[in-house]
Design an enzyme around this catalytic site. Structure first.
Site, PDB file in Angstrom:
ATOM      1  N   PRO A  34       3.348  -0.169  21.507  1.00 31.71           N
ATOM      2  CA  PRO A  34       2.068  -0.277  21.616  1.00 31.71           C
ATOM      3  C   PRO A  34       1.536   0.214  22.827  1.00 31.71           C
ATOM      4  CG  PRO A  34       2.623  -2.101  20.270  1.00 31.71           C
ATOM      5  CD  PRO A  34       3.918  -1.249  21.002  1.00 31.71           C
ATOM      6  N   LYS A  35       0.585   1.025  23.035  1.00 35.87           N
ATOM      7  CA  LYS A  35      -0.295   1.243  24.290  1.00 35.87           C
ATOM      8  C   LYS A  35      -1.277   0.160  24.500  1.00 35.87           C
ATOM      9  CE  LYS A  35      -2.271   4.650  27.461  1.00 35.87           C
ATOM     10  NZ  LYS A  35      -3.712   3.927  27.756  1.00 35.87           N
ATOM     11  N   VAL A  36      -1.091  -0.895  24.878  1.00 36.41           N
ATOM     12  CA  VAL A  36      -2.155  -2.217  25.124  1.00 36.41           C
ATOM     13  C   VAL A  36      -3.154  -1.731  25.648  1.00 36.41           C
ATOM     14  CG1 VAL A  36      -2.310  -4.373  25.664  1.00 36.41           C
ATOM     15  CG2 VAL A  36      -0.178  -3.638  24.864  1.00 36.41           C
TER      16      VAL A  36
ATOM     17  N   GLY B  94      -3.356   3.288  21.501  1.00 36.78           N
ATOM     18  CA  GLY B  94      -2.237   4.583  21.179  1.00 36.78           C
ATOM     19  C   GLY B  94      -0.702   4.043  21.426  1.00 36.78           C
TER      20      GLY B  94
END
Length: 567
Positions: A125-127, A280
């Site tokens: 995950p794009k934190v 994203g």
């Protein structure tokens, strides 16, 4: 997101954006002024976010605004200038290892191209948080640096003592540099449903304080996304990070071989409950250069595939003021079409004239649009105002109401047509083929100027109207006959009598019009306000005239209204 990532992505996109978007019809002077204003807006956002820790707009709106700036620069032949959004973010402390950017991938096809020829690809995950460097000496966290411009950042080490949710002591006395994301800890956060709600700005704001404090500090978590000097194999790096007290890095990372797997995990994390907000997914390759060669730009071994926009930046092309059957004025923004969740949006309602007056939205302004309930376009905020403020013909709300515009007089055409549409619609006479377009033609041709004129129209008159063929004229005559013969109950509803549904069916207009406000109030479900509305409705001069005409036409329930109309 780094300046270098933004610049690379924007320069890659500006040609296609300009080709897909029409350029504004501005003079050279206006173009120069409008572009300068947009630059100033972006600079203000940058300063608030990077220096003061305050996010004035969502990240996706920021990106779209920068896209718009590049589009305008190309439209008017201006030099491409994209001043670094990190101009006020650069700090005095050098990072042990530079923070790289990431290449932005815009769709599944771009992901497939990026993965071509690559081995050992991982997805995570794009934190959505704030990027930092963490420096451990002898196993103890001694330094916390903001990302800054990727090379130099600000020292946030004063907050270490309050960050209880972060591993501050490693199991072994090691010297280690890690890179990661400080995020706002959430409970079962589903990105597809809740969005990010500006959590990044919340964290940035807390870290910009002189003192964080234990309670705010406990609300901040850490997702480690890189160990620059770690093993060459990503799986080994993740295993060691988990052993040191960073299990989420391993828990939320998966090795993939195909673009289809990337699509699967992107959708999975978008719709699954997570302990943080995301915007994203990140794709990264096992193989990468030594850490001392990293630079603050987008390298070949990392890419981002962001989620669909939750908000779209839309340009206002026109502001219309719709006047409904009851006289309510509703401002409608006509937009340069944008897409949200595969829906094309070209207009959005502001709800009330008072709201428009408070916002003062004009053509050329940029507004944020989202979807309410995933289907209905919703206005969120004004993002950027055009310099040139067009003068608009704004109706006065006081001129319109329940008893205005029973005829097509000056300034009344729109409300009058709305009355006709209601009368002939399913809630009234249910006359087939008599929508707004039909009534507008008849009104503009001067054939219908009152609510009863259509009752006397013949085929020859209908054929004289532009756009009405012989077949259409025949269909309209048939529809008019249907309306003429509808029962009184449907006429009552179609004329907009503000009476409740429980009014006895056998009552006629003369009986209803003969009641006073006190008489109405004796009936079930009618209070003082409704009773006054009913009495005022039946005593209104225009309404009495309509009832009299309907009586002369032999319409059901209106016989004997001549006497009522003369009271």
């Amino acid at each position: 997101m780094s300046f270098f990532l933004r610049l690379a992505a924007l320069l890659l996109l500006h040609t296609s954006i300009a080709q897909a978007s029409h350029c504004p019809d501005w003079s050279t002077k206006q173009a120069r002024t409008e572009v300068a204003q947009l630059r100033a807006t972006l600079a203000n956002w940058d300063d608030h976010y990077h220096r003061q820790g305050i996010a004035l707009v969502a990240d996706e709106l920021y990106d779209q605004a920068r896209h718009h700036l590049l589009h305008l620069q190309q439209c008017f032949g201006q030099e491409f200038t994209d001043p670094s959004p990190l101009a006020s973010a650069r700090g005095p402390i050098a990072h042990p290892v530079a923070h790289t950017g990431v290449e932005k991938l815009h769709d599944a096809a771009a992901v497939a191209r990026w993965m071509t020829g690559k081995k050992g690809v991982w997805v995570q995950p794009k934190v959505d948080g704030v990027a930092v460097s963490l420096v451990y000496r002898q196993g103890r966290l001694v330094q916390l640096l903001s990302r800054g411009d990727g090379l130099q950042g600000h020292d946030w080490s004063r907050h270490i003592k309050d960050l209880d949710s972060i591993t501050r002591q490693l199991p072994q006395p090691l010297d280690v540099v890690l890179q990661g994301e400080l995020y706002l800890r959430l409970q079962a956060h589903v990105q597809a449903e809740a969005g990010s709600s500006n959590v990044r700005g919340t964290v940035a704001g807390m870290l910009a304080r002189k003192q964080l404090g234990p309670e705010p500090g406990a609300s901040i978590g850490l997702f480690v996304w890189d160990w620059p000097h770690g093993p060459d194999n990503q799986g080994e790096r993740l295993t060691q990070l988990a052993a040191w007290g960073f299990p989420d890095s391993q828990r939320f990372s998966t090795a993939i071989d195909t673009p289809e797997e990337a699509t699967h995990w992107r959708l999975h994390w978008y719709r699954s409950p997570l302990p943080f907000a995301t915007d994203g997914v990140i794709l990264r390759q096992d193989s990468r250069p030594p850490a001392d060669r990293w630079q603050p730009n987008a390298p070949y071994w990392i890419a981002a595939w962001k989620y669909p926009f939750a908000q779209a930046l839309a340009e206002v092309r026109e502001v219309r003021f719709l006047i409904g059957r009851t006289g309510k004025v509703t401002p409608l923004l006509r937009l340069k079409p944008v897409t949200l969740d595969d829906r094309r949006i070209s207009q959005v309602s502001l709800g009330s004239l008072a709201r428009w007056r408070a916002l003062d939205i004009r053509p050329g302004d940029q507004v944020a649009i989202s979807l309410a309930g995933l289907t209905i376009p919703r206005f969120d905020q004004v993002v950027h105002r055009a310099v040139e403020r067009q003068v608009l013909p704004v109706p006065e709300a006081e001129q319109y109401g329940q008893h205005s515009c029973w005829q097509a007089s000056d300034g009344c055409q729109e409300q009058f047509i709305a009355r006709l549409v209601w009368l002939s619609g399913k809630q009234g006479l249910a006359m087939p083929g008599t929508g707004k377009g039909t009534w507008k033609r008849l009104v503009q041709a001067g054939l219908v100027t009152s609510l009863t004129d259509w009752l006397t129209l013949d085929a020859q008159q209908l054929l004289s109207v532009p756009g009405i063929s012989r077949k259409t004229a025949t269909q309209l005559q048939r529809s008019f006959d249907i309306g003429r013969n509808r029962p009184f109950a449907q006429w009552r509803k179609g004329l907009g009598v503000p009476a409740p549904a429980q009014v006895p069916r056998d009552e006629n207009w003369q009986t209803l019009a003969g009641r006073s406000a006190s008489d109405w109030q004796t009936l079930p479900g009618i209070g003082a306000t409704r009773a006054t509305q009913l009495a005022n409705f039946f005593t209104h001069e225009q309404v009495q005239r309509i009832a009299t005409l309907l009586g002369t036409r032999g319409i059901d329930g209106f016989h004997g209204t001549d006497d009522v109309g003369s009271q």
